[in-house]
Design a protein around this motif. Structure first.
Motif, mmCIF file in Angstrom:
data_model
loop_
_atom_site.group_PDB
_atom_site.id
_atom_site.type_symbol
_atom_site.label_atom_id
_atom_site.label_comp_id
_atom_site.label_asym_id
_atom_site.label_seq_id
_atom_site.Cartn_x
_atom_site.Cartn_y
_atom_site.Cartn_z
ATOM 1 N N ALA A 95 38.697 -13.926 40.138
ATOM 2 C CA ALA A 95 38.221 -14.277 38.798
ATOM 3 C C ALA A 95 39.182 -13.805 37.712
ATOM 4 C CB ALA A 95 36.838 -13.695 38.560
ATOM 5 N N PRO A 108 38.159 -20.853 27.265
ATOM 6 C CA PRO A 108 37.150 -21.841 27.650
ATOM 7 C C PRO A 108 36.112 -21.256 28.605
ATOM 8 C CG PRO A 108 39.236 -22.302 28.720
ATOM 9 C CD PRO A 108 39.501 -21.216 27.738
ATOM 10 N N SER A 109 35.020 -21.952 28.759
ATOM 11 C CA SER A 109 33.933 -21.492 29.610
ATOM 12 C C SER A 109 34.422 -21.251 31.042
ATOM 13 C CB SER A 109 32.824 -22.541 29.599
ATOM 14 O OG SER A 109 31.658 -21.970 30.099
ATOM 15 N N GLY A 110 33.993 -20.136 31.618
ATOM 16 C CA GLY A 110 34.337 -19.847 33.006
ATOM 17 C C GLY A 110 35.707 -19.234 33.201
ATOM 18 N N CYS A 111 36.392 -18.853 32.108
ATOM 19 C CA CYS A 111 37.761 -18.344 32.255
ATOM 20 C C CYS A 111 37.772 -16.867 32.635
ATOM 21 C CB CYS A 111 38.544 -18.563 30.975
ATOM 22 S SG CYS A 111 37.900 -17.629 29.589
ATOM 23 N N GLY A 112 36.637 -16.196 32.510
ATOM 24 C CA GLY A 112 36.596 -14.799 32.930
ATOM 25 C C GLY A 112 36.389 -13.804 31.799
ATOM 26 N N LYS A 113 35.981 -14.278 30.644
ATOM 27 C CA LYS A 113 35.788 -13.370 29.507
ATOM 28 C C LYS A 113 34.704 -12.331 29.806
ATOM 29 C CE LYS A 113 34.542 -16.768 26.797
ATOM 30 N NZ LYS A 113 34.615 -17.974 27.632
ATOM 31 N N SER A 114 33.539 -12.835 30.223
ATOM 32 C CA SER A 114 32.441 -11.899 30.508
ATOM 33 C C SER A 114 32.824 -10.957 31.637
ATOM 34 C CB SER A 114 31.182 -12.658 30.899
ATOM 35 O OG SER A 114 30.784 -13.508 29.873
ATOM 36 N N THR A 115 33.501 -11.499 32.631
ATOM 37 C CA THR A 115 33.904 -10.672 33.760
ATOM 38 C C THR A 115 34.785 -9.516 33.287
ATOM 39 O OG1 THR A 115 33.834 -12.626 35.152
ATOM 40 C CG2 THR A 115 34.984 -10.715 36.018
ATOM 41 N N HIS A 141 32.788 -17.438 21.885
ATOM 42 C CA HIS A 141 33.147 -18.824 22.131
ATOM 43 C C HIS A 141 33.857 -19.409 20.925
ATOM 44 C CE1 HIS A 141 30.969 -20.274 25.813
ATOM 45 N NE2 HIS A 141 32.015 -21.045 25.752
ATOM 46 N N ILE A 188 27.351 -6.347 41.387
ATOM 47 C CA ILE A 188 27.434 -7.616 42.108
ATOM 48 C C ILE A 188 27.995 -7.367 43.511
ATOM 49 C CG2 ILE A 188 28.538 -9.884 42.166
ATOM 50 C CD1 ILE A 188 28.595 -9.563 39.033
ATOM 51 N N TYR A 208 35.310 -11.966 42.955
ATOM 52 C CA TYR A 208 33.919 -12.163 43.402
ATOM 53 C C TYR A 208 34.027 -12.633 44.844
ATOM 54 C CZ TYR A 208 32.228 -12.212 38.538
ATOM 55 O OH TYR A 208 31.903 -11.894 37.253
ATOM 56 N N GLU A 236 29.329 -12.397 23.571
ATOM 57 C CA GLU A 236 28.807 -13.498 22.750
ATOM 58 C C GLU A 236 27.512 -13.109 22.038
ATOM 59 O OE1 GLU A 236 29.017 -17.408 24.318
ATOM 60 O OE2 GLU A 236 30.260 -16.797 26.009
ATOM 61 N N PHE A 266 36.836 -15.128 45.665
ATOM 62 C CA PHE A 266 37.261 -15.841 44.460
ATOM 63 C C PHE A 266 37.930 -14.885 43.467
ATOM 64 C CE2 PHE A 266 36.063 -17.211 40.093
ATOM 65 C CZ PHE A 266 36.906 -18.304 40.016
#
Ligand SMILES: Nc1ncnc2c1ncn2[C@@H]1O[C@H](COP(=O)(O)OP(=O)(O)OP(=O)(O)O)[C@@H](O)[C@H]1O
Ligand SMILES: [Mg+2]
Lengths: 252, 278
Positions: free
Chosen positions: A20, A39-46, A205, A58, A15, A174, A18
């Motif tokens: 990701a 964990p949250s923010g680790c890049g799963k959705s990405t 999650h 993006i 990004y 999710e 950054f």
């Protein structure tokens, strides 16, 4: 052609500046369910959104490395993105029906794909609603606003909408996070059914959900794919201590 | 929060509601008195005949039928040009360009246009269409000039409406295999419909009542126009001439009454459209 429907080799994603995702290697085989946990923010959705090139939207984002879907490099400049997205459907975290009727929600994608025959559209609507076990409940309410359904029905409607254009792969980010336990269980049962026809990648999650529904699991941590293995092995005999810490709840 | 500050908040809240309520009532009263004033002076001549007959004796008697038709034609031409151009510009600005110098120039230009007094538009339209392009005083010249005048409103309201469509809906469209133009035409514009329509109708309200713009570009011919290339007279111009040249104050008021009622109807229609659930 390789045996895998999705194959990432040394895949990096940025990004802006950054990073990701870092050198991701992952292989998804046909008619399997692959769970991405971490964990949250680790890049799963990405990682999920790279697979149907939703990340293209993006500004300033960049992909480096190889990502093959159906054996072809999808980040090749000549690759037809809309064709890819037709074959790789997506279900979002929060149920997001269009502000229109149940029927229109499903018909949208079918029309976009170029099908205009009334009969055919109606048949597809019936097929996809049946596939998510909603047809008997909704067949008399096709003109009901999609957004007025219960959360559970909304999410299943969204799954129906995604499969109405007959993709081969389904990406789910999710899908149960805004559902209660009973609705969650129904979606999980649905995933078992869908697996027969589709290849599924699901972000979750919940480790328990991953353990219940998936054949393969990938554990992501701060942009690295720490471990990727058969779900059983990953949960019973994690090879990496960081995976072990996470699944035993020691993380964080 | 202490009970003291809660009380104070409550007080300001009540005050705000009270003041805005009074202002609303004030506006309504003002509008009603204008309407009543026009009614008082103009209602005597009001009849079906006034709507459907031609003016006689320069407008001292008879009706305003050709003038209503001319007004409608002017507005139709203006919207026919300004609506596609305005929505197109708004789509271009919001969907097809990154924020940058180009969008800034277009936006700045459009803001400036919005601030220009209508008489300047009239003069510009006169110089460009009537003189330079040799179109003469005609409905087309007037309609084009009106189109320029309402363009900024349509651009701005459409832009706002388009921007208010949630990003998630667009993403959803793309995820279902829609192309960019399909997302715009099948998701974004239908979602923005109400906002865009409101802008169009507000523009229509402005165009109906516009005087300065029209008098310079369309002329004052009182005849029924037989084509867009003929001079004609809009309602507000008719009112202006009747009053200014002392032809007939009564007829002027009746014309004004019709005009203001029409604008009221247009705005009511806009309100209705906005409040209606999709
Ligand atoms: N549009 C964006 N621009 C910049 N950074 C982003 C953007 N989207 C996500 N990120 C960052 O990328 C990293 C990974 O985000 P991502 O959404 O993939 O995480 P996630 O594992 O799905 O987290 P969650 O469990 O909270 O959904 C995060 O650090 C996030 O802050
Ligand atoms: Mg996420």
């Amino acid at each position: 052609m390789s045996a895998f429907l999705i194959e990432a080799r040394n895949l990096n994603f940025y990004y802006g500046t950054f990073e990701a995702l870092r050198s991701i290697n992952i292989s998804v085989s046909q008619n399997s369910v692959t769970a991405l946990i971490g964990p949250s923010g680790c890049g799963k959705s990405t990682l999920l959104r790279i697979m149907n090139r939703m990340c293209d939207l993006i500004p300033g984002s960049r992909v480096v490395g190889s990502l093959r879907v159906f054996g072809r490099e999808i980040y090749d400049p000549n690759y037809d993105v809309t064709e890819l997205r037709r074959n790789v459907g997506m279900v979002f975290q929060h149920p997001n029906p269009f502000p229109s009727t149940v029927f229109e929600n499903i018909a949208f994608g079918i029309r976009i794909a170029g099908e205009n025959g009334k009969e055919n559209i109606l048949r597809s609507v019936e097929e996809s609603l049946s596939a998510v076990d909603l047809w008997s409940d909704l067949k008399d309410r096709l003109n009901f606003p999609g957004q007025n359904l219960s959360m559970d029905f909304q999410q299943r409607l969204c799954i129906a909408r995604a499969i109405a254009i007959k993709p081969q792969i389904l990406l789910m980010d999710e899908p149960c996070s805004s559902l209660d336990p009973i609705a969650t269980q129904k979606i999980e049962e649905l995933i078992f059914e869908l697996k027969k026809k589709y290849t599924i990648v699901i972000v979750t999650h919940s480790m328990h959900q991953a353990a219940r529904v998936s054949d393969f699991t990938g554990y992501l941590l701060k942009g690295d794919l720490i471990e990727f293995d058969r779900t059983e092995s990953l949960f019973k005999r994690p090879k990496d201590t960081r995976t072990e810490e996470y699944i035993s709840g020691k993380y964080g | 929060m202490t009970s003291e500050s809660r009380k104070r908040n409550l007080f300001y809240n009540r005050l705000g509601i009270g003041v805005s309520r009074y202002l609303t009532v004030f506006t309504a009263v003002l509008f009603c008195s204008i309407l009543l004033f026009l009614f008082y002076h103009g209602a005597a001549n009001l009849s079906l005949k006034f709507f459907f007959s031609h003016p006689e004796n320069l407008g001292r008697s008879g009706g305003i039928f050709p003038i209503i038709i001319s007004t409608a034609l002017l507005c139709a031409v203006a919207l026919f040009i300004a609506v596609p151009l305005g929505i197109g510009t708004a789509v271009f600005l919001t969907e097809y360009t990154r924020e940058g110098w180009l969008t800034m120039i277009i936006r700045f230009g459009s803001e400036c246009l919005a601030g220009i007094p209508s008489i300047i538009f009239g003069l510009f339209g006169f110089a460009l269409f009537v003189v330079t392009l040799k179109m003469g005083w005609c409905i087309l010249s007037g309609g084009l000039t009106l189109a320029f005048m309402v363009l900024p409103t349509i651009i701005r309201t459409s832009e706002e409406a388009i921007k208010s469509v949630p990003r998630q809906l667009r993403e959803l469209g793309f995820s279902l295999g829609a192309t960019k133009s399909q997302v715009i035409s099948k998701i974004v514009l239908p979602q923005a419909r109400n906002g865009i329509l409101t802008g169009i109708i507000l523009s229509l309200g402005r165009a109906i009542g516009e005087t300065a713009c029209v008098i310079f570009t369309t002329g004052v011919s009182i005849e029924m126009p037989r084509s867009l290339f003929q001079s004609a007279r809009s309602m507000s111009v008719h009112f202006y001439i009747l009053a200014r040249e002392g032809i007939s104050m009564e007829m002027a008021y009746t014309t004004a009454l019709v005009l203001v009622s029409l604008i009221l109807l247009v705005n009511l229609f806009a309100t209705f459209l906005v409040s209606r659930k999709r």
